[in-house]
Design an enzyme around this catalytic site. Structure first.
Site, short mmCIF file in Angstrom:
data_model
loop_
_atom_site.label_atom_id
_atom_site.label_comp_id
_atom_site.label_asym_id
_atom_site.label_seq_id
_atom_site.Cartn_x
_atom_site.Cartn_y
_atom_site.Cartn_z
N ARG A 13 0.85 -1.18 0.00
CA ARG A 13 0.00 0.00 0.00
C ARG A 13 0.88 1.22 0.00
NH1 ARG A 13 -4.09 2.14 4.82
NH2 ARG A 13 -4.60 4.13 3.81
N SER A 194 6.72 5.78 -0.21
CA SER A 194 7.99 5.06 -0.10
C SER A 194 8.41 4.81 1.34
CB SER A 194 9.11 5.81 -0.85
OG SER A 194 8.77 5.97 -2.21
N ARG A 195 7.43 4.80 2.24
CA ARG A 195 7.65 4.50 3.66
C ARG A 195 8.51 5.54 4.37
NH1 ARG A 195 4.22 1.70 1.78
NH2 ARG A 195 3.82 -0.48 2.26
N LEU A 196 8.65 6.72 3.78
CA LEU A 196 9.39 7.81 4.44
C LEU A 196 8.39 8.62 5.27
CD1 LEU A 196 12.36 8.72 4.49
CD2 LEU A 196 11.75 10.49 2.83
N HIS A 197 7.85 7.97 6.30
CA HIS A 197 6.75 8.52 7.07
C HIS A 197 7.18 9.70 7.93
CE1 HIS A 197 4.89 4.87 5.74
NE2 HIS A 197 5.60 4.10 6.54
#
Length: 216
Positions: A13, A194-197
């Site tokens: 996701r 890109s999961r760079l939260h």
């Protein structure tokens, strides 16, 4: 019979809803919670109040379950339950816990960690009296988390209580009431591509909240 491995690594996701910047944050985490919570209420209605409550027993073994937030203010976050339940017994020995709110449509999580105390008995009694009759019957007839022989036993206990209280005016059991988590730490998590939260922690120190960004 062994279970074949279920491989879920291909599921993916992408979080593209929004971002969270330091200048967006309120200085008070309760206020920041209120901003996000009100947005979730508009989107989810009653489901916005669902939160995972994580506790641990005296040996440190954790357990988690979903409960419903019933009130919050500057003093903390409250819910109601049977004091004899697993969570009640764990909080008796280890009065520390963490709450987790997750609102997937917004790609947001809020973690709230702190100490837990019982609410005054009169608050539990007042809320109990406002619950639907069926909910009061269930609470009064059940010793939550304890074994029972069958569902039929539960249903017979309910019928007995109905006969005992034909007007539906069921008294609040002495073992039922509320808890309040007094926050010491908040984490606001905003999913990003890109999961760079974005992650920000509010930590209480000497009565003041400090804010720090965490790596994702």
């Amino acid at each position: 019979m062994s279970q074949d491995k279920v491989d879920l690594k291909s599921l993916r996701r992408e979080y593209v809803v929004g971002d969270l910047n330091r200048e967006d944050l309120k200085a008070d985490p309760i206020e920041q919670f209120g901003v996000w919570f009100n947005q979730a209420l508009e989107a989810y209605a009653d489901e916005a109040t669902a939160m995972t409550l994580a506790t641990a027993d005296s040996e440190g073994m954790p357990s988690a379950r979903v409960v419903l937030l019933k009130q919050y203010d500057a003093d903390g976050f409250s819910w109601f339950t049977d004091y004899r339940s697993e969570k009640g017994q764990q909080l008796e020995h280890n009065p520390k816990a963490e709450l987790l709110f997750y609102w997937p449509d917004f790609s947001r999580q809020i973690r709230i960690r702190g100490l837990v105390e019982k609410l005054p008995a009169e608050e539990g009694q007042l809320y109990f009296s406002q619950r639907p009759v069926g909910s009061r019957l269930s609470a009064a007839s059940s010793c939550q988390s304890h074994p029972v022989e069958s569902r039929e036993v539960l249903e017979k206990t309910i019928e007995s209580l109905k006969a005992q209280y034909p007007d539906g005016n069921i008294e609040c059991p002495p073992n039922w009431g509320g808890y309040r988590l007094i926050p010491q730490r908040f984490e606001f998590w905003q999913g990003r591509p890109s999961r760079l939260h974005d992650r920000f922690v509010f930590q209480l120190s000497d009565g003041q909240w400090t804010i720090q960004r965490l790596q994702p």
